[in-house]
Motif scaffolding. Sequence first.
Motif, PDB file in Angstrom:
ATOM      1  N   UNK A  62      83.285  49.266 -48.379  1.00 52.57           N
ATOM      2  CA  UNK A  62      82.706  50.096 -49.451  1.00 52.57           C
ATOM      3  C   UNK A  62      81.192  49.914 -49.512  1.00 52.57           C
ATOM      4  N   UNK A  63      80.754  48.709 -49.192  1.00 53.37           N
ATOM      5  CA  UNK A  63      79.308  48.448 -49.199  1.00 53.37           C
ATOM      6  C   UNK A  63      78.647  49.294 -48.107  1.00 53.37           C
ATOM      7  N   UNK A  64      79.259  49.312 -46.933  1.00 55.29           N
ATOM      8  CA  UNK A  64      78.698  50.107 -45.838  1.00 55.29           C
ATOM      9  C   UNK A  64      78.667  51.594 -46.178  1.00 55.29           C
ATOM     10  N   UNK A  65      79.701  52.049 -46.874  1.00 58.38           N
ATOM     11  CA  UNK A  65      79.741  53.467 -47.256  1.00 58.38           C
ATOM     12  C   UNK A  65      78.645  53.795 -48.265  1.00 58.38           C
ATOM     13  N   UNK A  66      78.435  52.879 -49.207  1.00 60.45           N
ATOM     14  CA  UNK A  66      77.379  53.101 -50.199  1.00 60.45           C
ATOM     15  C   UNK A  66      76.013  53.108 -49.512  1.00 60.45           C
ATOM     16  N   UNK A  67      75.842  52.235 -48.520  1.00 66.26           N
ATOM     17  CA  UNK A  67      74.566  52.205 -47.786  1.00 66.26           C
ATOM     18  C   UNK A  67      74.358  53.540 -47.069  1.00 66.26           C
ATOM     19  N   UNK A  68      75.418  54.042 -46.435  1.00 64.73           N
ATOM     20  CA  UNK A  68      75.314  55.339 -45.737  1.00 64.73           C
ATOM     21  C   UNK A  68      74.833  56.419 -46.695  1.00 64.73           C
ATOM     22  N   UNK A  69      75.473  56.438 -47.872  1.00 66.27           N
ATOM     23  CA  UNK A  69      75.093  57.461 -48.845  1.00 66.27           C
ATOM     24  C   UNK A  69      73.635  57.290 -49.246  1.00 66.27           C
ATOM     25  N   UNK A  70      73.250  56.055 -49.524  1.00 62.62           N
ATOM     26  CA  UNK A  70      71.872  55.773 -49.938  1.00 62.62           C
ATOM     27  C   UNK A  70      70.871  56.236 -48.885  1.00 62.62           C
ATOM     28  N   UNK A  71      71.177  55.966 -47.634  1.00 63.20           N
ATOM     29  CA  UNK A  71      70.255  56.366 -46.563  1.00 63.20           C
ATOM     30  C   UNK A  71      70.171  57.885 -46.473  1.00 63.20           C
ATOM     31  N   UNK A  72      71.306  58.557 -46.675  1.00 62.56           N
ATOM     32  CA  UNK A  72      71.337  60.017 -46.548  1.00 62.56           C
ATOM     33  C   UNK A  72      70.531  60.701 -47.640  1.00 62.56           C
TER      34      UNK A  72
END
Lengths: 478, 484
Positions: free
Chosen positions: A56-66
Motif C-alpha cells: 500500500x505504501x508503494x501504491x501511495x508513492x505511485x499516486x504521489x509521483x503521478x
Amino acid sequence: MMEWETVIGLEIHTQLATQSKIFSGAPTAYGAPPNSQACAVDLGLPGVLPVLNKEVVNMAIKFGLAIEAQIAPRSIFARKNYFYPDLPKGYQISQYELPIVEQGKLAIRLEDGSEKIIGVTRAHLEEDAGKSLHEDYHGMTGIDLNRAGTPLLEIVSEPDMRSAEEAVAYMKKIHALVRYLGISDGNMQEGSFRCDANVSVRPRGQIEFGTRSELKNINSFRFVERAINFEVERQIDLLEAGGEVIQETRLYDADRDETRSMRSKEEAMDYRYFPDPDLLPVEITSEHIESIRATLPELPEAKKDRFISDYGLKAEDAVILTASREMADYFEAVVESSGEAKLAANWVIGELAGYLNREDIAIGDSPITAGMLAGVIKRISDNTISGKIAKDVFDAMWNGEGDADTIIEQKGLKQITDTGELEAIVDKVIADNPEQVEQFRAGKEKVLGFFVGQCMKATGGKGNPAQLNQMLRDKLGK
Amino acid sequence: MHDKTLAELARDLNSGTYSSEELTRHYLERIASHDSQLNSYITAATDAALVRARAADEQRAAGEAGPLTGIPLAHKDIFCTDGLKTSCGSKMLDNFIAPYDATVVSRLNEAGMVTLGKTNMDEFAMGSSNETSFYGPVKNPWDTGTVPGGSSGGSAAAVAARLAPAATGTDTGGSIRQPAALCGVTGLKPTYGRVSRYGMIAFASSLDQAGPLTQTAEDAALLLNAMAGFDPRDSTSLDRAVPDYSAGLGADLTGLKIGLIKEHFDPGLDGGVADAVDAALAEYKKLGAEVVEISLPNTHLSVPAYYVVAPAECSSNLSRFDGVRFGYRCENPTDLADLYKRSRGEAFGPEVKRRIMVGTYALSAGYYDAYYIKAQQARRLIRDDFVRAFESVDVIMGPTAPSPAFKLGEKADDPITMYLSDIYTIAANLAGLPAMSVPAGFVNNLPVGLQIIGNYFDEARLLNVAHRYQEVTDWHQRIPSGFE
C-alpha cells in the motif's frame, strides 16, 4: 439579483488493489460470503496487532509521483476513535498529522477546451470499515467484516472547483489516474471509488468562503453532479431567502435526488486522533521513491502528446482516447494490427464508444475485441467494403456473428469492383432519372449525390462510392 | 518437587527422578489444595496440562527434550490461550475463549512447557494490588491479610507459594516488578520490543511488555531465552538477535558501576525498605562493584506522564469491548447506544472506567496538546535522563516499591495513593528500559524488592547482576509458611 459562485472540494476514497488487507493477511476479494474474509486482526479480537502491508505504501508513492506531490520521508498512522458496529476495534487506523502524500496537483480539461489546475492537499492511507446489513435480519442488524481492513487511499483536493462539471471532471481524472497506475480497479458499483463533496457558495467577488456542507459517500459521477447541483441550489435559495447555511454533514439520496442533513457541526464527533502505538512511523528513502518512479506507466498527459505526434491525431481525439488506460490500450492494439491510426481513432471514438455507451458496457468487456475492430478496418482500407457496409459488419460483430471476414463472406458484402457490372447499374440509374440528369447538366452539382445514392442502393451498398462517383461524372459529363 | 527452581526441575526430569506428568500432577494438586487461600488462579488447566505433560515425557524419551521441556508454568490471564478461557480479570471477557495462542504462549509451548492455568490479575492489568479483578483479590502468601501487588499479582503469589514453578506476567508501569517485590520473587520486565505483544491483551501499547516471574534470575534467563525475539506479527517487536541469557550468568562483577537513584530515597520510602536496599548495595560492594549516586532530575514527572499516556492508550484499546462481536453483552438492548452503554457499563469495573474516562478526556479536542503531547514530552525528558545516566554507570538500582505489601482494602478507595505504589517502576516503562526486581530482605516478615534497571537490550547483564546477588543471599529461597 446577486451572482453566486460555487466552491467545491472533494475527498475521494479509492480502494487500493492489493491482494491482502492493509494490516492483515486476509484476502480483499469482493463478494465473498459475509465474514469469510475476516481474520482475527480484522475482527479486532483481544490481543491482535496490525502489521502494515508494504504494497500500500508503494501504491501511495505511485499516486504521489503521478500528481507531482511531495512524498513524506516519514509519515504516521493515527487512530480515529469512534464507536460503530462495523468498526471492530472502535477506532479506524488512518493518517492524520503526517500523511504520506502532500501538495500535489492535477490538470482537468473544461468543456471549452481550456485547462485548469486543481490542487491536491494530501492523500493518506487508511483502513476501510465493514458493512452493516439491515435487510433480511428480522429487524436486527448483521455485520459483515469482509471489507474491514481493506486499504484505502483518501485523496483530498483543495477547494479549487467552481462547478459540478469541474468536480466531475476532476473525479474522472483521478479515477482514470488510479486505473492507469494500476493501484485501484476504480469499481464504483462495488464501492472501490467513492467521494465526499464539500460544497459552499459565496457572492461572486467575495474572498472568504461561505459555510460549507459535506455531502457523504457518493459513488457515481452522475450522482456527484446531481448532488452538488442540488446542494448549490439549496444553499442559494436559503441565502436569498435571508437564511443561513449551517455547517453540517448531508447525505445524497439518489432516489429522491436531494440531500438531507445527517448531523450538524455541534453533533460532529471528536475523533480523539493520536498516533497508533502499535505501528512504527513509515519511513521512505529517496532511493525507494526513485525505484518506484522507475515502475510508473506512461501517464495520460504523456500518452496524449504521443498520440498526437505519433499518430497525427487531433488533440480532442487524443484526449478522448487517453481518458482511460483501457481505451488507450484498445486503440493502440487496433492501430498495431490494422496500421490505420486515423480510422482506428474514428471507429473507437465513434461506433465503438456509441455502442458501449448505449449498452453501458466497459471497453474491457466489449464483445468486439481490438483485433476484431482492426479486422473490419483492414477491409475498409483495402477497399473490400465501404465505410457504410463496415457499419453493418460492426453491428453483426457486436451481435456475435463472427469476425469481419466471416461476416463479409457469409453475407456477401464484398464491394463490387467489376466495372462492367457497375456500368450497367450506372446506365440504368441515368436512364431512369432524366429529370435529374437535366438538372445536373444545367449545373446543379448537388444532384450528383442523388445519383451516387441511387447507385449504392441498387448495389445493395456494395458499390464503391468513390468509384461510382467517378463513373457518374464521366457518363453525365458526356 | 515444588521447592525446586526451573533449572533443578530440568535436571530431575532429565535424570528420571520424576516425570513431567508426575510433576504436573503435583502442581495441579497443590493448586487444588492451596489456592483457595490465595485466589491466584482464575482457571486451572487440569486435563489439558496432563496431556501436554505426557507428550513432553514422550519427547524426552525420544531424546528430543530441550531445557524447558515438560516443566509446568502458569500464564497471566492477559495472554490469549487457544481453547482455554482468557478473561483479563474482567467480567467483560468472562465468556471469552481465544481462537489462538499469544506469541509468548506459543513460544513457551514450543519449548515444551506445560500450562498449569491462568493466573488472576487486576482487571485489564489496571491496578497495583490485584483488588480490581472481577474474580476477587489475590492474597499475599506471606500474609493473607495483605495484597500481592499488581497487576500480575496472581502470577507473583502463585510462584511465591510454589503453586507454579514460574509464571508469565506483563508490566506496563511495574506490573511484574512490584508484585514480584511484594511476594518475594524475581521479576523481569524486558526492553520494550524484546518480547512480542501479539496475543497479549493490550492495556497501554507503548508501555506493555511481557516477562517472567520466577524464583531466581537463572530461571528468568531460561524463560527469556524462549520468550524473546522478533515476531512478524508485532511491528513494535525488534528484529535483533537474542543472546543466550543463561550463558553469561556467573560473570565477575568486579568494576561494575552501579548508579543509585538519589530521587528514589524520598520521604515516601519506608525506612525498612531503604535499609534493605542499603544492605543489598553492601553485598554488591563485596562482590567488587562500585556504587555512585546518580540523579534522574525528571523522575518526578513519571507518575503524572504515565497517568496520561496509559489511560489515553487504554481508552482506545478497550473500545473493541463493545458487546458486538465477543465478550459481555447486556441483556435486551433497546438500541445501539443502549447496547454500548450497558454492555460496557455493566462489565467494566470502576478502575477501568476511571482510566477510560481520564484517557478519553486527555485525547479530546482542546486538551490533547495540554495533556497527551505534554506527557509525551515529559516521557522524552525521562528517557534522556536515563540515556545520560548510562553514559557513566552499568546498571541503576533502587527500591522496587516504596513499602512492603499493604493491607487488603487499605488503598482501594484512594486511587492516587495506589498509583504511588508504582512510583519507582514507571520510569523504566516510559523509557522502554529493561528492569528487574529481586528479593532483597524482609520488613515485618514481608518481602522487599531491589530494583535493577539496565540499559537497552542489556538483559544479559541485568540477569547476571541479579544472579550473582542470589548466589550470596537466600532471600529468594524463602517460602511463606503454610506453603513449604
